[in-house]
Design an enzyme around this catalytic site. Structure first.
Site, PDB file in Angstrom:
ATOM      1  N   ASP A 281     -59.442-132.697  -4.355  1.00  0.00           N
ATOM      2  CA  ASP A 281     -58.522-133.809  -4.544  1.00  0.00           C
ATOM      3  C   ASP A 281     -57.231-133.471  -3.790  1.00  0.00           C
ATOM      4  OD1 ASP A 281     -57.378-136.173  -5.270  1.00  0.00           O
ATOM      5  OD2 ASP A 281     -57.880-136.030  -7.387  1.00  0.00           O
TER       6      ASP A 281
HETATM    7  C1  BGC Z   1     -56.371-139.034  -6.594  1.00  0.00           C
HETATM    8  C2  BGC Z   1     -57.731-139.341  -6.053  1.00  0.00           C
HETATM    9  C3  BGC Z   1     -57.629-139.989  -4.698  1.00  0.00           C
HETATM   10  C4  BGC Z   1     -56.818-139.097  -3.785  1.00  0.00           C
HETATM   11  C5  BGC Z   1     -56.693-139.616  -2.368  1.00  0.00           C
HETATM   12  C6  BGC Z   1     -55.475-138.349  -5.592  1.00  0.00           C
HETATM   13  O1  BGC Z   1     -54.163-138.286  -6.042  1.00  0.00           O
HETATM   14  O2  BGC Z   1     -56.513-138.239  -7.748  1.00  0.00           O
HETATM   15  O3  BGC Z   1     -58.432-140.159  -6.956  1.00  0.00           O
HETATM   16  O4  BGC Z   1     -58.904-140.245  -4.167  1.00  0.00           O
HETATM   17  O5  BGC Z   1     -55.534-138.952  -4.326  1.00  0.00           O
HETATM   18  O6  BGC Z   1     -55.825-140.671  -2.267  1.00  0.00           O
END
Ligand code: BGC
Length: 739
Positions: A281
């Site tokens: 993530d």
């Molecule tokens: C979130 C994810 C997301 C990623 C990319 C993160 O802060 O937890 O769900 O896919 O950002 O934007």
């Protein structure tokens, strides 16, 4: 729906991967593991129009790094020309010309914004959910997104957690069905763009178990709970063909999910044999430092890669430190190769080497289609849940009553969209007042905002009360704005935000019948509002056609079919409250144990244990009766199935759809078992007066649970079974599984 699968090894692809890998330098390999966001979100200026689309600014230097082969993936670029520019840098600029894989957060629709996933799950309609995912993939792939960071399949039992909005609620069985449906939809084989899209189920894993409902907080759960509650939706998503996942932010029993050998290597690779790609993530590899398990970014890179995170999103831990770690012998070259193999595998399988560019004309010609908007309408109608309808106030007859609509949310386009509608546009949304007006030949209803958005801290009681006093029926629209749920948006108090309850009190005091429409991204705590409402409809944040759907339901052009997929607590103090809880040794409903002079039970002194509305609950415009529950054989063998039938009758005067739910309880296990677990359901449409025999065959293997040895097993013995309209009711019977 025919879908592509990315969860198996294809010998042709494997040969291409091996050939390419053999030609790559260490730096080129590390480049493939580096994912960068080339656009940064620019926060709006104070006082800016809150419905204006978000703006993004380019991050300098990214194109040059792509051309140098130092970046393998970019994400959240929703512009075909920009995607092509970066892709050209990769394909024609870098030595080996390996195309980028372009990711995107397409959580509940792209331009056609659908209801938030929590709402959609309330349809219990997997085919519908798959269709929404297919439309999202088609629109996203038209701007060059190949890899959708969804579905979000974290089981969530704490409505304080803002991200409960993004998933399918509290249940493992329903959550697994919805996970698989979305994967099938995203990976549909017939996208009109001629491109392929890969789903990325997230967040691996147990992110929804965040302590106290605070985002990013620890998931201090047992391994049994991890395996039995949080892992199954991922297994379902992979079995449906998903070939990637995203490692989560949280720690699991002290080990962060983005540096977790048990979940990333033992479970994914050794137990499940899944060959897919794990992307971290957003900076979750770097976050091993603040978690307190890595000394610095280099240590974080080592832990991330060696435990099983293949691609590093944004934190640049791999691009900065992997080379040195390999040279120092602290990361094996084979581990880097394996991670690169997983990236290349997905790129080949998606056809990116043959088809790296996206057709820019298609984006220029993009228009919302009638078909996708019709699907958005259907999805919104089926997502909404009717929780109360005293005296059959609903449906209304157009023109028969003088209506007033009170509540600024009724005219908000942005808040119809929901928390993760990055690419949706408020201007495309239909508001509730517009929806109602369309049924009234333009004659009304009158509208009073009552409170000001956002914040709802300013209220206008006089105007609201005056308008209510001259109406026959009040439609009161209250709830959360879209920015009160979603990532990093947890709440400790789950009542109506701001001063909305004061407004409700004043309007309720007029004594007029109140139709309360609740827009929200999570279950709320609204016992007082529930008492005041004559009818109560949960409309969630339901996308572009939310307003039309509310009006269609209120006027009976459509009938409510939604059923809750997360319990609605009576008070925050009950949280987590979910139907599949354990019995305890002193169950609430039993006699307890007499200690001193009292019967001690697992209860509160000041509230029942039960939620205000249970999982599975939802009313329709008719009524259903259950009779004749039969189990074909009361003793079943380990390889058999429990065959169950029940007669369901529509006893009302209108057609309606019942979601018939089957629950079981394993009465004696080697570990404690939930008091009920959903094992099957069926959506049954019945005409007024119609009766249908509904049958289920639950394989005995579905009764398995995880034992102390962390393995799934079915234990012979006695079970109870219920078939009914929700998790708190139903006809009951028993059966025995023999060894
Ligand atoms: C979130 C994810 C997301 C990623 C990319 C993160 O802060 O937890 O769900 O896919 O950002 O934007």
């Amino acid at each position: 729906m025919h879908s592509h699968a990315y969860n198996t090894l294809d010998p042709v692809v494997e040969a291409r991967v091996a050939e390419l890998l053999g030609r790559m330098t260490l730096d080129e390999k590390i480049g493939q593991l580096n994912q960068v966001s080339p656009m940064m979100y620019v926060p709006p200026a104070p006082g800016a129009d809150r419905e204006a689309p978000p703006t993004f600014a380019p991050v300098p230097g990214v194109e040059e790094q792509v051309a140098a082969g130092a970046i393998g993936s970019i994400f959240n670029v929703a512009d075909a020309a920009v995607v092509n520019r970066f892709q050209r840098a990769a394909v024609t600029g870098a030595r080996l010309g390996i195309p980028l894989i372009v990711g995107g957060d397409v959580i509940h629709g792209f331009r056609t914004t659908f209801p938030i996933p929590l709402a959609l799950s309330c349809s219990w309609n997997a085919e519908l959910v798959a269709q929404t995912a297919r439309v999202a993939a088609e629109e996203a792939s038209a701007v060059g997104i190949d890899w959708i960071f969804a579905p979000m399949i974290d089981i969530a039992r704490d409505p304080r957690w803002g991200r409960i909005a993004e998933g399918a609620g509290e249940d493992v069985c329903l959550g697994s069905v919805m996970a698989a449906a979305q994967v099938r939809g995203f990976q549909a084989a017939d996208l009109g763009t001629g491109r392929r899209v890969a789903a990325c189920p997230k967040h691996f894993v147990a992110y929804g178990a965040a302590e106290a409902g605070r985002d990013y907080s620890a998931a201090d759960i047992s391994e049994v709970t991890l395996r039995e509650i949080y892992l199954p939706p991922f297994k379902a998503a992979f079995d449906a063909g998903a070939g990637s996942t995203m490692s989560a932010f949280n720690d699991i029993g002290g080990v962060p999910a983005s540096g977790n050998r048990l979940t990333l290597t033992q479970v994914l690779r050794e137990e499940w044999g899944w060959p897919g790609l794990v992307v971290s993530d957003y900076e979750s590899v770097r976050e091993l430092i603040p978690h307190g398990v890595a000394e610095d970014l280099k240590d974080a890179a080592r832990q991330g890669l060696t435990t099983g995170v293949d691609m590093d999103m944004v934190s640049r831990a791999y691009s900065t430190h992997l080379r040195a770690l390999v040279e120092e012998g602290r990361v094996a070259p084979a581990a880097v190769d394996e991670a690169v193999r997983r990236v290349l595998r997905l790129k080949f399988a998606l056809g990116l080497f043959e088809n790296p560019y996206v057709d820019e004309d298609r984006q220029a010609a993009f228009q919302l289609t009638e078909t996708s908007l019709a699907l958005a309408l259907q999805a919104a109608r089926e997502s909404m849940v009717l929780l109360k309808n005293d005296g059959g106030l609903l449906p209304l007859t157009p023109g028969a009553q003088r209506l007033v609509v009170i509540g600024a949310l009724a005219e908000s386009r942005l808040d119809a969209l929901g928390c993760w509608a990055f690419f949706g546009r408020a201007e495309d949304a239909v508001t509730i007042t517009e929806g109602l007006r369309a049924h009234l030949d333009g004659a009304g209803p009158s509208f009073v905002p009552g409170y000001a958005l956002p914040g709802s801290t300013t209220i206008d009681l006089d105007a609201a009360v005056a308008a209510a006093s001259v109406a026959d029926v009040v439609v009161l629209v209250v709830g959360e704005t879209q920015d009160l749920s979603g990532e990093a948006h947890s709440r400790a108090f789950l009542g109506l935000p701001g001063r909305q309850q004061e407004l409700v009190d004043a309007v309720a005091a007029t004594g007029k019948p109140l139709i309360v429409v609740v827009m929200t991204g999570r279950p709320l705590v609204i016992p007082r509002l529930e008492q005041q409402a004559t009818a109560l409809l949960v409309a969630w944040h339901s996308g572009l056609r939310a307003g039309q759907a509310v009006a269609d339901l209120l006027f009976g052009v459509a009938s409510p079919v939604g059923r809750l997929t997360a319990s609605w607590p009576r008070a925050e103090g009950q949280i987590p409250v979910y139907y599949a809880h354990k019995s305890t040794g002193r169950p609430a409903g039993g006699d307890g144990t007499t200690q001193f002079v009292e019967h001690f039970r697992s209860t509160y002194l000041d509230l029942p244990n039960t939620p205000l509305f249970p999982f599975g609950y939802g009313l329709t415009y008719t009524a259903f009766d259950y009779t004749d529950l039969k189990i074909a054989a009361e003793v079943v063998g380990p390889d058999g199935a429990v065959s169950v039938s029940v007669r369901v009758t529509n006893t009302g005067a209108r057609a309606g759809l019942e979601v018939v739910q089957l629950y079981v309880r394993d009465l004696v296990g080697s570990l404690t078992r939930p008091v009920r677990e959903l094992k099957a359901f069926a959506r049954v449409e019945l005409a007024a007066g119609e009766t249908r025999v509904v049958s289920f065959a639950v394989p005995v293997s579905d009764l398995a649970f995880v034992g102390v040895d962390q393995k799934w097993r079915v234990e012979p013995g006695a079970f109870r079974l219920w078939v009914g309209p929700d998790a708190a009711h139903g006809l009951e019977a028993g059966f025995v599984v023999r060894s």
